[in-house]
Design a protein around this motif. Structure first.
Motif, PDB file in Angstrom:
ATOM      1  N   GLN A  10      51.647  24.149  71.775  1.00  0.00           N
ATOM      2  CA  GLN A  10      51.688  25.706  71.548  1.00  0.00           C
ATOM      3  C   GLN A  10      52.033  26.002  73.012  1.00  0.00           C
ATOM      4  O   GLN A  10      51.428  25.742  74.438  1.00  0.00           O
ATOM      5  CB  GLN A  10      50.344  25.793  70.743  1.00  0.00           C
ATOM      6  CG  GLN A  10      50.251  27.491  70.749  1.00  0.00           C
ATOM      7  CD  GLN A  10      48.732  27.103  70.387  1.00  0.00           C
ATOM      8  OE1 GLN A  10      47.949  27.062  70.011  1.00  0.00           O
ATOM      9  NE2 GLN A  10      48.060  28.860  70.289  1.00  0.00           N
ATOM     10  N   THR A  11      53.086  27.085  72.824  1.00  0.00           N
ATOM     11  CA  THR A  11      53.026  28.781  73.849  1.00  0.00           C
ATOM     12  C   THR A  11      53.172  29.143  73.432  1.00  0.00           C
ATOM     13  O   THR A  11      52.928  30.209  72.575  1.00  0.00           O
ATOM     14  CB  THR A  11      54.743  28.180  74.383  1.00  0.00           C
ATOM     15  OG1 THR A  11      55.026  26.830  74.807  1.00  0.00           O
ATOM     16  CG2 THR A  11      54.774  28.619  75.944  1.00  0.00           C
ATOM     17  N   GLU A  97      66.361  34.204  67.239  1.00  0.00           N
ATOM     18  CA  GLU A  97      66.545  33.582  68.135  1.00  0.00           C
ATOM     19  C   GLU A  97      67.370  32.097  67.725  1.00  0.00           C
ATOM     20  O   GLU A  97      67.581  31.569  66.390  1.00  0.00           O
ATOM     21  CB  GLU A  97      64.906  32.916  67.217  1.00  0.00           C
ATOM     22  CG  GLU A  97      64.169  31.433  67.596  1.00  0.00           C
ATOM     23  CD  GLU A  97      63.616  32.409  69.027  1.00  0.00           C
ATOM     24  OE1 GLU A  97      63.265  31.858  69.786  1.00  0.00           O
ATOM     25  OE2 GLU A  97      63.200  32.906  68.892  1.00  0.00           O
ATOM     26  N   GLU A 124      61.071  27.589  61.948  1.00  0.00           N
ATOM     27  CA  GLU A 124      62.781  26.822  62.071  1.00  0.00           C
ATOM     28  C   GLU A 124      62.152  25.103  61.106  1.00  0.00           C
ATOM     29  O   GLU A 124      60.967  24.473  61.131  1.00  0.00           O
ATOM     30  CB  GLU A 124      62.504  26.394  63.676  1.00  0.00           C
ATOM     31  CG  GLU A 124      63.888  25.480  63.739  1.00  0.00           C
ATOM     32  CD  GLU A 124      63.722  25.479  65.052  1.00  0.00           C
ATOM     33  OE1 GLU A 124      64.869  23.998  66.016  1.00  0.00           O
ATOM     34  OE2 GLU A 124      64.078  25.373  66.147  1.00  0.00           O
ATOM     35  N   ARG A 134      59.348  24.256  63.549  1.00  0.00           N
ATOM     36  CA  ARG A 134      58.664  25.234  64.493  1.00  0.00           C
ATOM     37  C   ARG A 134      57.882  26.216  63.788  1.00  0.00           C
ATOM     38  O   ARG A 134      58.715  26.702  62.562  1.00  0.00           O
ATOM     39  CB  ARG A 134      59.485  25.761  65.811  1.00  0.00           C
ATOM     40  CG  ARG A 134      59.443  26.602  66.712  1.00  0.00           C
ATOM     41  CD  ARG A 134      59.927  26.874  67.145  1.00  0.00           C
ATOM     42  NE  ARG A 134      61.648  26.908  67.182  1.00  0.00           N
ATOM     43  CZ  ARG A 134      62.386  27.513  67.731  1.00  0.00           C
ATOM     44  NH1 ARG A 134      62.122  28.058  69.009  1.00  0.00           N
ATOM     45  NH2 ARG A 134      63.728  28.016  67.330  1.00  0.00           N
ATOM     46  N   ILE A 136      57.347  29.911  64.978  1.00  0.00           N
ATOM     47  CA  ILE A 136      56.834  31.482  66.094  1.00  0.00           C
ATOM     48  C   ILE A 136      55.778  32.969  65.642  1.00  0.00           C
ATOM     49  O   ILE A 136      56.325  33.407  64.757  1.00  0.00           O
ATOM     50  CB  ILE A 136      57.880  31.374  66.346  1.00  0.00           C
ATOM     51  CG1 ILE A 136      58.237  31.028  67.178  1.00  0.00           C
ATOM     52  CG2 ILE A 136      57.578  33.001  67.413  1.00  0.00           C
ATOM     53  CD1 ILE A 136      60.090  30.987  67.405  1.00  0.00           C
ATOM     54  N   ARG A 144      53.931  36.232  71.781  1.00  0.00           N
ATOM     55  CA  ARG A 144      54.635  35.279  70.329  1.00  0.00           C
ATOM     56  C   ARG A 144      53.394  34.315  71.055  1.00  0.00           C
ATOM     57  O   ARG A 144      52.618  33.545  72.133  1.00  0.00           O
ATOM     58  CB  ARG A 144      56.196  35.411  70.974  1.00  0.00           C
ATOM     59  CG  ARG A 144      57.483  36.097  71.088  1.00  0.00           C
ATOM     60  CD  ARG A 144      58.184  35.715  71.644  1.00  0.00           C
ATOM     61  NE  ARG A 144      58.817  34.099  71.863  1.00  0.00           N
ATOM     62  CZ  ARG A 144      59.591  33.625  70.682  1.00  0.00           C
ATOM     63  NH1 ARG A 144      60.305  34.438  70.233  1.00  0.00           N
ATOM     64  NH2 ARG A 144      59.488  32.157  70.376  1.00  0.00           N
ATOM     65  N   ASN A 145      53.272  33.442  69.744  1.00  0.00           N
ATOM     66  CA  ASN A 145      52.825  32.351  69.967  1.00  0.00           C
ATOM     67  C   ASN A 145      53.812  31.356  68.753  1.00  0.00           C
ATOM     68  O   ASN A 145      53.991  31.666  68.008  1.00  0.00           O
ATOM     69  CB  ASN A 145      51.233  32.207  68.961  1.00  0.00           C
ATOM     70  CG  ASN A 145      50.117  31.844  69.414  1.00  0.00           C
ATOM     71  OD1 ASN A 145      49.872  30.529  70.338  1.00  0.00           O
ATOM     72  ND2 ASN A 145      49.080  31.726  69.212  1.00  0.00           N
ATOM     73  N   GLU A 146      54.426  30.325  70.011  1.00  0.00           N
ATOM     74  CA  GLU A 146      54.922  29.036  69.220  1.00  0.00           C
ATOM     75  C   GLU A 146      54.553  27.866  69.293  1.00  0.00           C
ATOM     76  O   GLU A 146      54.178  27.386  70.342  1.00  0.00           O
ATOM     77  CB  GLU A 146      56.360  28.743  70.126  1.00  0.00           C
ATOM     78  CG  GLU A 146      56.954  28.363  69.884  1.00  0.00           C
ATOM     79  CD  GLU A 146      58.495  28.571  70.547  1.00  0.00           C
ATOM     80  OE1 GLU A 146      58.776  27.513  70.640  1.00  0.00           O
ATOM     81  OE2 GLU A 146      58.968  29.425  71.324  1.00  0.00           O
ATOM     82  N   TYR A 147      54.137  27.513  67.774  1.00  0.00           N
ATOM     83  CA  TYR A 147      54.090  25.813  67.699  1.00  0.00           C
ATOM     84  C   TYR A 147      55.380  24.945  66.948  1.00  0.00           C
ATOM     85  O   TYR A 147      56.022  25.744  66.397  1.00  0.00           O
ATOM     86  CB  TYR A 147      52.911  26.019  66.419  1.00  0.00           C
ATOM     87  CG  TYR A 147      52.162  27.179  66.511  1.00  0.00           C
ATOM     88  CD1 TYR A 147      50.690  26.473  66.979  1.00  0.00           C
ATOM     89  CD2 TYR A 147      52.102  27.987  66.094  1.00  0.00           C
ATOM     90  CE1 TYR A 147      48.640  26.350  66.622  1.00  0.00           C
ATOM     91  CE2 TYR A 147      51.039  28.696  66.540  1.00  0.00           C
ATOM     92  CZ  TYR A 147      49.129  28.150  67.071  1.00  0.00           C
ATOM     93  OH  TYR A 147      48.379  28.853  67.104  1.00  0.00           O
ATOM     94  N   VAL A 148      55.124  23.892  67.741  1.00  0.00           N
ATOM     95  CA  VAL A 148      56.084  23.178  67.740  1.00  0.00           C
ATOM     96  C   VAL A 148      55.559  22.020  67.398  1.00  0.00           C
ATOM     97  O   VAL A 148      54.993  21.439  68.222  1.00  0.00           O
ATOM     98  CB  VAL A 148      57.375  22.698  69.175  1.00  0.00           C
ATOM     99  CG1 VAL A 148      58.259  21.625  68.833  1.00  0.00           C
ATOM    100  CG2 VAL A 148      57.399  23.859  69.254  1.00  0.00           C
TER     101      VAL A 148
END
Length: 176
Positions: A10-11, A97, A124, A134, A136, A144-148
């Motif tokens: 998570q970013t 994106e 994604e 992913r 976002i 932004r909160n991004e989960y990969v």
């Protein structure tokens, strides 16, 4: 997919801040989640379908909330097996994106009922196997909160007891 296990990274990015966390996630229909953050700080987010529990052992505090998912379009509904793209969102191909993996597709989801927590979502996924790689979450102010997700195991056997959170005896409990 009735259940899955995955590792996640998570970013969070916003206002000159970048925070990264990682751990494991387990999901099981309907409405059960287990997030175990392992780095840099251990914490847990568990839902049993009715309540959620957020626990940071270092703070010795548990935040307990009732889940009110009916009529909601929260981003995690899809992962919990309760979301409906067509009912809740205007769906279009994402063009701003780039995908992390070459053959993946990106969808931009904008809620038909505006949500204060986010302006839109980006999913994604791999079209050949329909797995989400992913998620976002873009907030109205641009955060932004991004989960990969990696090491994805669909229909993994996960016992229901995994989603039952036992509040530690000495923990402070906050109800929301």
């Amino acid at each position: 997919i009735e259940s899955f296990k995955a590792q996640f990274n998570q970013t969070f990015e916003g206002h000159n801040v970048r925070l990264q966390e990682s751990g494991i996630v387990l999901m099981k229909k309907p409405g059960k989640m287990y997030w175990e953050y392992q780095n840099p700080t251990q914490k847990f987010f568990v839902t049993d379908g009715d309540q959620s529990f957020f626990y940071i052992p270092a703070d010795n505090q548990v935040i307990v909330s009732n889940l009110q998912l009916e009529g909601s379009h929260t981003p995690l509904l899809f992962l919990m097996g309760k979301g409906n793209l067509e009912k809740g969102f205007d769906v279009q191909m994402e063009t701003d994106e780039l995908p992390l993996q070459r053959n993946n597709l990106l969808l931009r989801l904008t809620s038909k009922n505006p949500q204060g927590e986010y302006s839109h979502l980006i999913l994604e996924f791999s079209p050949s196997i329909n797995l989400i790689h992913r998620l976002i979450i873009v907030e109205p102010l641009g955060n932004r909160n991004e989960y990969v997700f990696t090491n994805f195991q669909e229909n993994a056997h996960i016992p229901d007891r995994q989603f039952k959170f036992e509040i530690p005896d000495e923990a402070q409990v906050v109800y929301q």
